[in-house]
Motif scaffolding. Sequence first.
Motif, short mmCIF file in Angstrom:
data_model
loop_
_atom_site.label_atom_id
_atom_site.label_comp_id
_atom_site.label_asym_id
_atom_site.label_seq_id
_atom_site.Cartn_x
_atom_site.Cartn_y
_atom_site.Cartn_z
N ALA A 40 44.43 89.59 10.21
CA ALA A 40 43.60 90.42 9.33
C ALA A 40 44.49 91.12 8.31
CB ALA A 40 42.82 91.45 10.14
N ILE A 42 44.12 93.23 4.15
CA ILE A 42 43.20 93.91 3.23
C ILE A 42 43.38 93.29 1.86
CG2 ILE A 42 42.53 96.11 2.21
CD1 ILE A 42 43.46 97.50 4.71
N PRO A 48 38.35 93.87 4.12
CA PRO A 48 39.10 93.14 5.13
C PRO A 48 38.98 91.63 4.92
CG PRO A 48 37.05 93.99 6.05
CD PRO A 48 37.15 94.52 4.65
N ASN A 50 40.25 87.79 7.06
CA ASN A 50 40.63 87.34 8.40
C ASN A 50 40.69 85.82 8.39
OD1 ASN A 50 41.25 87.80 11.07
ND2 ASN A 50 39.21 88.49 11.68
N ALA A 86 47.07 92.99 10.87
CA ALA A 86 46.65 93.12 12.26
C ALA A 86 46.35 91.73 12.80
CB ALA A 86 45.43 94.03 12.38
N CYS A 88 45.27 89.22 15.91
CA CYS A 88 44.53 89.21 17.17
C CYS A 88 44.75 87.84 17.80
CB CYS A 88 43.05 89.48 16.93
SG CYS A 88 42.10 89.56 18.46
N ARG A 99 46.73 92.35 20.54
CA ARG A 99 46.50 92.79 19.17
C ARG A 99 47.84 93.37 18.69
NH1 ARG A 99 41.55 96.81 19.73
NH2 ARG A 99 41.74 96.83 17.46
N GLN B 38 36.88 86.69 16.11
CA GLN B 38 37.70 87.86 15.81
C GLN B 38 37.08 88.63 14.64
OE1 GLN B 38 39.19 84.89 16.86
NE2 GLN B 38 39.59 85.92 18.79
N LEU B 39 36.97 89.92 14.82
CA LEU B 39 36.32 90.77 13.83
C LEU B 39 37.35 91.70 13.21
CD1 LEU B 39 33.38 91.58 12.78
CD2 LEU B 39 33.63 93.56 14.31
N ALA B 40 37.53 91.56 11.88
CA ALA B 40 38.46 92.43 11.16
C ALA B 40 37.68 93.54 10.46
CB ALA B 40 39.26 91.64 10.12
N ILE B 42 38.38 97.78 8.62
CA ILE B 42 39.39 98.68 8.05
C ILE B 42 39.25 100.03 8.74
CG2 ILE B 42 40.24 99.78 5.95
CD1 ILE B 42 39.28 97.40 4.36
N PRO B 48 44.16 97.51 8.30
CA PRO B 48 43.33 96.49 8.94
C PRO B 48 43.37 96.62 10.46
CG PRO B 48 45.37 95.52 8.15
CD PRO B 48 45.37 96.94 7.68
N ALA B 49 42.26 96.28 11.10
CA ALA B 49 42.19 96.19 12.57
C ALA B 49 41.50 94.88 12.90
CB ALA B 49 41.44 97.37 13.15
N ASN B 50 41.77 94.35 14.09
CA ASN B 50 41.29 93.02 14.44
C ASN B 50 41.14 92.95 15.96
OD1 ASN B 50 40.55 90.40 13.79
ND2 ASN B 50 42.60 89.73 13.18
N TRP B 84 32.02 97.10 6.02
CA TRP B 84 32.18 95.70 5.60
C TRP B 84 33.17 95.09 6.59
CZ3 TRP B 84 29.82 93.45 1.20
CH2 TRP B 84 30.23 92.14 0.90
N ALA B 85 32.91 93.88 7.03
CA ALA B 85 33.78 93.26 8.03
C ALA B 85 34.00 91.79 7.71
CB ALA B 85 33.19 93.42 9.43
N ALA B 86 35.05 91.25 8.32
CA ALA B 86 35.39 89.83 8.12
C ALA B 86 35.60 89.20 9.50
CB ALA B 86 36.65 89.70 7.28
N ALA B 87 34.69 88.31 9.85
CA ALA B 87 34.80 87.59 11.11
C ALA B 87 35.55 86.29 10.89
CB ALA B 87 33.42 87.30 11.67
N CYS B 88 36.35 85.90 11.88
CA CYS B 88 37.02 84.60 11.87
C CYS B 88 36.70 83.92 13.18
CB CYS B 88 38.52 84.77 11.70
SG CYS B 88 39.40 83.20 11.59
N ARG B 99 34.83 81.55 8.42
CA ARG B 99 35.15 82.93 8.06
C ARG B 99 33.89 83.52 7.43
NH1 ARG B 99 40.33 82.30 4.35
NH2 ARG B 99 40.22 84.57 4.42
#
Lengths: 203, 203
Positions: A40, A42, A48, A50, A86, A88, A99, B38-40, B42, B48-50, B84-88, B99
């Motif tokens: 992930a 930015i 974000p 990914n 980040a 995962c 993570r 995986q979900l990213a 902010i 970023p977090a994941n 707002w999120a970004a899935a992978c 994505r």
Amino acid sequence: MSDSDPSLSKASALAPWRSPLARALHRNRSQPHSRYFQLATITPAGRPANRTVVFRGWLADTNTLTLIADHRSAKVADIAAHPWAAACWYFTSTREQFRLAGPIQLVHTADRDAALTLARQNSWEALSDKARQQFYWPHPAQPRSADTAFDPRAIDETPPDDFCLVLLAPHQVDHLELRGDPQNRTLYSHHADAIWDVNAVNP
Amino acid sequence: MSDSDPSLSKASALAPWRSPLARALHRNRSQPHSRYFQLATITPAGRPANRTVVFRGWLADTNTLTLIADHRSAKVADIAAHPWAAACWYFTSTREQFRLAGPIQLVHTADRDAALTLARQNSWEALSDKARQQFYWPHPAQPRSADTAFDPRAIDETPPDDFCLVLLAPHQVDHLELRGDPQNRTLYSHHADAIWDVNAVNP
């Protein structure tokens, strides 16, 4: 270690999360996808992003993960704008997740650091021909080119300009083992001079 | 559909990326991890977090993915700060990646929307007892509690206050099939009124 230069983690001692991660890689080694994780970042617009990437091993004598990227890809623009990422990493056989978050750095053709230039060259040489071909393909995410644009071509021993080595130096690692009852979760937090806090926490 | 309220995607037509995603889910159905992605997000601090999450199905009559979250978890704070999120989503058997990025919304105990309150209730009832127990566990990421704090307890039919339904309404979907030679990649971009641009692009 500065936040902006993960290469400076060189010569640090083995981080305490390396052992459980090595064990996970070993126990899941029969599955090729155990070397993939999700990264992930930015975007320059502040959203974000990914995607799945392939783990390409450790930068020599460091706790820094290496991966590769095409300079024309969106992830390179993300990293240039926000040099923190980040990862995962979920291991399907052993049902555990790592993570790993920290500063991320690009090593491209213009890099002048001798050790990083060598690491980039070595990564290029370690790639399969099939993986190397992709760096000669047409521009990613542009309208689909004719199939002939993807025909194999001679591969240079010098990495093409678009070939980037990417370095991720985790500062925070969160290890979750789903198989525990209750699950086990350990947080590793980096401090200066290769010192890590290690804490068992609630899942 | 507004950027901030994915529930408004209700009654939209089936998005064109739903068919390839349904096919991937079907072809990989023998593996439980094919329902994980995986979900990213902010973080409030702008990083970023994941993490891996479990797909909990579609919000009725929409193209909105549902998942669940504990109100005490970091991801809820992330979503509240940056919706707002970004899935992978990588499918290991068929070697393809989706994505999916778009607005993300929490449905918690105080939500007054009747349809969303019902969806939250239904998600709670659909969970296994083992998954429901986790919402009665001690605070996530706090120092590890004694094992007795994780002992099973009676489960309420009303979801506990910490139980959140999470709605992700993709506005951009990037489908990559690694098995093609060259690989196939398709971008889906959402416009107003359930209209999608679909473009074959270079991988």
